[in-house]
Design a protein around this motif. Structure first.
Motif, mmCIF file in Angstrom:
data_model
loop_
_atom_site.group_PDB
_atom_site.id
_atom_site.type_symbol
_atom_site.label_atom_id
_atom_site.label_comp_id
_atom_site.label_asym_id
_atom_site.label_seq_id
_atom_site.Cartn_x
_atom_site.Cartn_y
_atom_site.Cartn_z
ATOM 1 N N ASP A 100 3.878 3.891 19.359
ATOM 2 C CA ASP A 100 3.390 5.187 19.813
ATOM 3 C C ASP A 100 2.983 6.073 18.638
ATOM 4 O O ASP A 100 1.961 6.759 18.681
ATOM 5 N N ILE A 101 3.773 6.047 17.584
ATOM 6 C CA ILE A 101 3.515 6.926 16.429
ATOM 7 C C ILE A 101 2.494 6.331 15.474
ATOM 8 O O ILE A 101 1.595 7.031 14.990
ATOM 9 N N PHE A 102 2.588 5.029 15.207
ATOM 10 C CA PHE A 102 1.798 4.426 14.135
ATOM 11 C C PHE A 102 0.788 3.374 14.603
ATOM 12 O O PHE A 102 -0.063 2.957 13.812
ATOM 13 N N GLY A 103 0.855 2.954 15.844
ATOM 14 C CA GLY A 103 0.053 1.822 16.289
ATOM 15 C C GLY A 103 -1.451 2.034 16.244
ATOM 16 O O GLY A 103 -2.211 1.074 16.080
ATOM 17 N N ASN A 104 -1.902 3.276 16.402
ATOM 18 C CA ASN A 104 -3.350 3.545 16.406
ATOM 19 C C ASN A 104 -3.930 3.770 15.018
ATOM 20 O O ASN A 104 -5.148 3.946 14.880
ATOM 21 N N LEU A 105 -3.088 3.780 13.994
ATOM 22 C CA LEU A 105 -3.573 3.963 12.628
ATOM 23 C C LEU A 105 -4.011 2.623 12.055
ATOM 24 O O LEU A 105 -3.484 1.572 12.417
ATOM 25 N N ASN A 106 -4.994 2.672 11.154
ATOM 26 C CA ASN A 106 -5.434 1.426 10.535
ATOM 27 C C ASN A 106 -4.570 1.105 9.319
ATOM 28 O O ASN A 106 -3.701 1.894 8.915
ATOM 29 N N ALA A 107 -4.827 -0.047 8.727
ATOM 30 C CA ALA A 107 -3.990 -0.530 7.627
ATOM 31 C C ALA A 107 -3.988 0.432 6.450
ATOM 32 O O ALA A 107 -2.944 0.698 5.845
ATOM 33 N N ARG A 108 -5.155 0.980 6.116
ATOM 34 C CA ARG A 108 -5.251 1.869 4.951
ATOM 35 C C ARG A 108 -4.521 3.183 5.199
ATOM 36 O O ARG A 108 -3.886 3.737 4.294
ATOM 37 N N GLU A 109 -4.614 3.684 6.421
ATOM 38 C CA GLU A 109 -3.900 4.918 6.756
ATOM 39 C C GLU A 109 -2.393 4.708 6.695
ATOM 40 O O GLU A 109 -1.651 5.567 6.194
ATOM 41 N N LEU A 110 -1.933 3.573 7.189
ATOM 42 C CA LEU A 110 -0.505 3.272 7.135
ATOM 43 C C LEU A 110 -0.029 3.069 5.707
ATOM 44 O O LEU A 110 1.078 3.476 5.341
ATOM 45 N N SER A 111 -0.867 2.439 4.899
ATOM 46 C CA SER A 111 -0.536 2.262 3.481
ATOM 47 C C SER A 111 -0.379 3.615 2.792
ATOM 48 O O SER A 111 0.560 3.835 2.023
ATOM 49 N N LYS A 112 -1.285 4.527 3.099
ATOM 50 C CA LYS A 112 -1.219 5.869 2.501
ATOM 51 C C LYS A 112 0.068 6.580 2.907
ATOM 52 O O LYS A 112 0.717 7.232 2.082
ATOM 53 N N LEU A 113 0.442 6.459 4.182
ATOM 54 C CA LEU A 113 1.689 7.073 4.641
ATOM 55 C C LEU A 113 2.896 6.447 3.938
ATOM 56 O O LEU A 113 3.833 7.151 3.553
ATOM 57 N N ASN A 114 2.864 5.147 3.772
ATOM 58 C CA ASN A 114 3.945 4.443 3.085
ATOM 59 C C ASN A 114 4.100 4.953 1.654
ATOM 60 O O ASN A 114 5.212 5.102 1.140
#
Length: 219
Positions: A100-114
């Motif tokens: 719900d929180i992270f599933g719609n983000l792409n790989a690069r967006e998730l990497s940036k959050l990480n």
């Protein structure tokens, strides 16, 4: 505690690597596993899985899953499509919150959050020397690292909860979360419909249930 590949198969079965059999698809899968582990730690004070998490250039990686996805994707995907999880309600809740929180983000967006977590930077820098040699042992992220920044995840979870309608409660059926107003709906009476829908028609992790002129609406 389950093997991390079970959670990876759950995400793969739902197509959440977004760009299958690619570097970015692998990266997104890694980040979903990382955030699921962190969310479980924030909410239940324990890890979802025990496999080592390592700080790589593009964020946190679970090496067993990364290698399996990279080197044997077709077999991994086939196993995932046949996978019939027997997760607990608590596990489903954590996985669905992650989606719900992270599933719609792409790989690069998730990497940036990480990368927003200081422990990632600390571990990545410690594991990479001036010659570019990577020391995997020094890259390992620990629960002590999580403790230092767990409030960041708790704040994200708090915002998610506040954004949900105050008058709604949830019912988890076969891994699918249904939101409904208990003043409008007697969930026990519609449980057979929810059970059938979750098993045969659901392609999302959560739905809102309401009544329209007495007819059940699931959207």
């Amino acid at each position: 505690m389950r093997d991390v590949t079970e959670y990876a198969k759950f995400f793969l079965k739902k197509g959440l690597d977004s760009e299958p059999n690619t570097f970015d698809g692998n990266m997104k899968l890694q980040k979903l596993l990382f955030f699921a582990n962190f969310i479980n730690y924030a909410e239940n004070e324990k890890l979802l899985f025990s496999e080592k998490m390592c700080a790589f250039e593009n964020g946190t990686v679970i090496e067993e899953v990364r290698q399996k996805y990279k080197n044997d994707y077709n077999s991994f995907k086939q196993d995932a499509m046949r996978f019939d999880p027997d997760f607990s309600q608590q596990e489903y809740e954590i996985l669905n919150k992650t989606i719900d929180i992270f599933g719609n983000l792409n790989a690069r967006e998730l990497s940036k959050l990480n990368h927003e977590f200081n422990f990632w930077q600390k571990r990545y820098q410690a594991s990479t020397n001036e010659n570019g040699y990577f020391n995997k042992k020094l890259s390992e992220i620990t629960t002590e690292d999580f403790d230092l920044e767990v409030d960041k995840i708790r704040q994200v979870l708090k915002i998610r909860q506040e954004n949900q309608q105050d008058n709604q409660v949830t019912e988890l059926v076969n891994g699918v979360t249904f939101f409904y107003d208990p003043n409008e709906i007697d969930v026990d009476k519609i449980m057979p419909q929810l059970d059938f829908f979750s098993m045969n028609e659901a392609d999302e992790e959560s739905y809102i249930v309401s009544l329209d002129d007495g007819n059940l609406v699931i959207m």
